[in-house]
Design an enzyme around this catalytic site. Structure first.
Site, PDB file in Angstrom:
ATOM      1  N   LEU A   1       9.051 -48.204   4.187  1.00 36.97           N
ATOM      2  CA  LEU A   1       9.923 -47.521   3.175  1.00 36.97           C
ATOM      3  C   LEU A   1       9.280 -46.108   3.550  1.00 36.97           C
ATOM      4  O   LEU A   1       8.419 -45.847   3.757  1.00 36.97           O
ATOM      5  CB  LEU A   1       9.679 -47.603   2.092  1.00 36.97           C
ATOM      6  N   PRO A   2      10.818 -45.614   3.546  1.00 35.25           N
ATOM      7  CA  PRO A   2      11.201 -44.360   4.117  1.00 35.25           C
ATOM      8  C   PRO A   2      10.170 -43.169   3.551  1.00 35.25           C
ATOM      9  O   PRO A   2      10.206 -42.483   3.799  1.00 35.25           O
ATOM     10  CB  PRO A   2      12.036 -44.311   4.746  1.00 35.25           C
TER      11      PRO A   2
ATOM     12  N   THR B   1       4.646 -44.127   5.236  1.00 35.10           N
ATOM     13  CA  THR B   1       3.810 -42.662   5.231  1.00 35.10           C
ATOM     14  C   THR B   1       4.338 -42.086   3.769  1.00 35.10           C
ATOM     15  O   THR B   1       5.687 -41.725   4.261  1.00 35.10           O
ATOM     16  CB  THR B   1       4.233 -42.191   6.005  1.00 35.10           C
TER      17      THR B   1
ATOM     18  N   LYS C   1      -2.989 -41.248   8.381  1.00 35.65           N
ATOM     19  CA  LYS C   1      -2.235 -40.771   9.163  1.00 35.65           C
ATOM     20  C   LYS C   1      -0.924 -39.541   9.160  1.00 35.65           C
ATOM     21  O   LYS C   1      -0.305 -39.631  10.104  1.00 35.65           O
ATOM     22  CB  LYS C   1      -0.803 -41.971   8.059  1.00 35.65           C
TER      23      LYS C   1
ATOM     24  N   LYS D   1       9.972 -35.037   8.248  1.00 41.18           N
ATOM     25  CA  LYS D   1       9.514 -35.758   6.940  1.00 41.18           C
ATOM     26  C   LYS D   1       8.021 -35.628   6.794  1.00 41.18           C
ATOM     27  O   LYS D   1       7.124 -35.433   6.063  1.00 41.18           O
ATOM     28  CB  LYS D   1       9.882 -37.002   6.724  1.00 41.18           C
TER      29      LYS D   1
END
Length: 286
Positions: free
Chosen positions: A29-30, A62, A151, A226
């Site tokens: 998911l974002p 992430t 990550k 982001k």
């Protein structure tokens, strides 16, 4: 999207959640807020009536490592599995693994992704067969949240690397060099890196990369922006200087502003920040 592998796997964010009989859930998911809603919101997984059917929960988003660690701790206290649910390594409740992924669209198509995992050894062992269907490498970095840290650090390095390659190639083009010829030099010398060799940002240098398609597809610059904000948050909490990360965050915000809200690959920094020129030729052998 549903996949059978000693049971049924449900996907959140990259397809449909799947049937009620799923034995594992994988989410991608974002943002942190999206993950929180999917797991702990009013209709979240942990609010399932009658107990949770999937016993293995894998999040490949992430997001903030601190939230991931907190979520994993709450899931560890959740002992209510639905009748008949398969247990992971004998755990009384569901087992959670954070497994963010790197490799981009190219790696996804080729099945060569890298998964960076945080969680218990038993949880990562249980997740590994599924992850290996999609990637070539599954790395266990440590406790819950460790995969997220890895990550974010990876994307911090990738963002700076892409900016550096774009800056150097744009300078060479402005001085009259063909970016493809200069890329050939980079790739046979000390400047060689993923952003020059595999994912070159200059139109006309490589086929089948976003720069060859007006920066459509690939890794969205908005997601890179982001991820850089996440890196800056981590740096703030660790009191770790991040001068290049701070500047990279500004540059990718410039890409977003210049693109007018259109989704573009993060390699578009070559176009929107450096006004780089395309190549007239392409790499030899392509």
């Amino acid at each position: 999207m549903v996949l059978d592998m000693q049971g049924t796997i449900g996907f959140i964010g990259v397809g449909n959640m799947g049937a009620p009989s799923v034995t594992a859930i994988m989410s991608m998911l974002p943002s942190t807020d999206h993950v929180a809603d999917a797991y702990e919101g009013p209709q979240g997984l942990l609010k399932a009536a009658g107990g949770l059917q999937p016993s293995l929960l894998i999040d490949s988003s992430t997001i903030l490592p601190t939230y991931t660690a907190e979520l994993a701790a709450r899931i560890a206290t959740y002992s209510m599995l639905a009748p008949g649910a398969r247990k992971v390594a004998g755990a009384p409740g569901p087992v959670f693994v954070d497994a963010p992924v790197s490799g981009g669209v190219i790696g996804a198509v080729a099945g060569t992704l890298t998964f960076m995992c945080g969680g218990s050894a038993a949880g990562v062992r249980a997740a590994k067969p599924l992850l290996q269907l999609m990637g070539k490498a599954v790395e266990h970095l440590g406790d819950p949240g460790a995969g997220q840290v890895a990550k974010i650090c990876n994307n911090l390095a990738m963002a700076i690397q892409m900016a550096a390659v774009s800056e150097a190639l744009a300078l060479g083009a402005a001085m009259g060099l063909d970016p493809a010829a200069l890329t050939q030099v980079f790739n046979s010398s000390s400047a060689r890196c993923w952003s020059s060799q595999v994912y070159n940002p200059v139109p006309g240098v490589l086929p089948d990369v976003p720069s060859a398609h007006d920066y459509r597809g690939g890794f969205n610059a908005g997601f890179m922006s982001k991820d850089l904000r996440l890196a800056l948050q981590l740096a703030g909490s660790a009191k770790q200087p991040l001068p290049m990360g701070e500047r990279a965050a500004q540059l990718y915000q410039q890409v977003l502003d210049a693109s007018g809200g259109e989704p573009v690959d993060f390699g578009a920094i070559y176009k929107f920040v450096y006004n780089g020129r395309p190549s007239n030729g392409g790499l030899k052998g392509n």
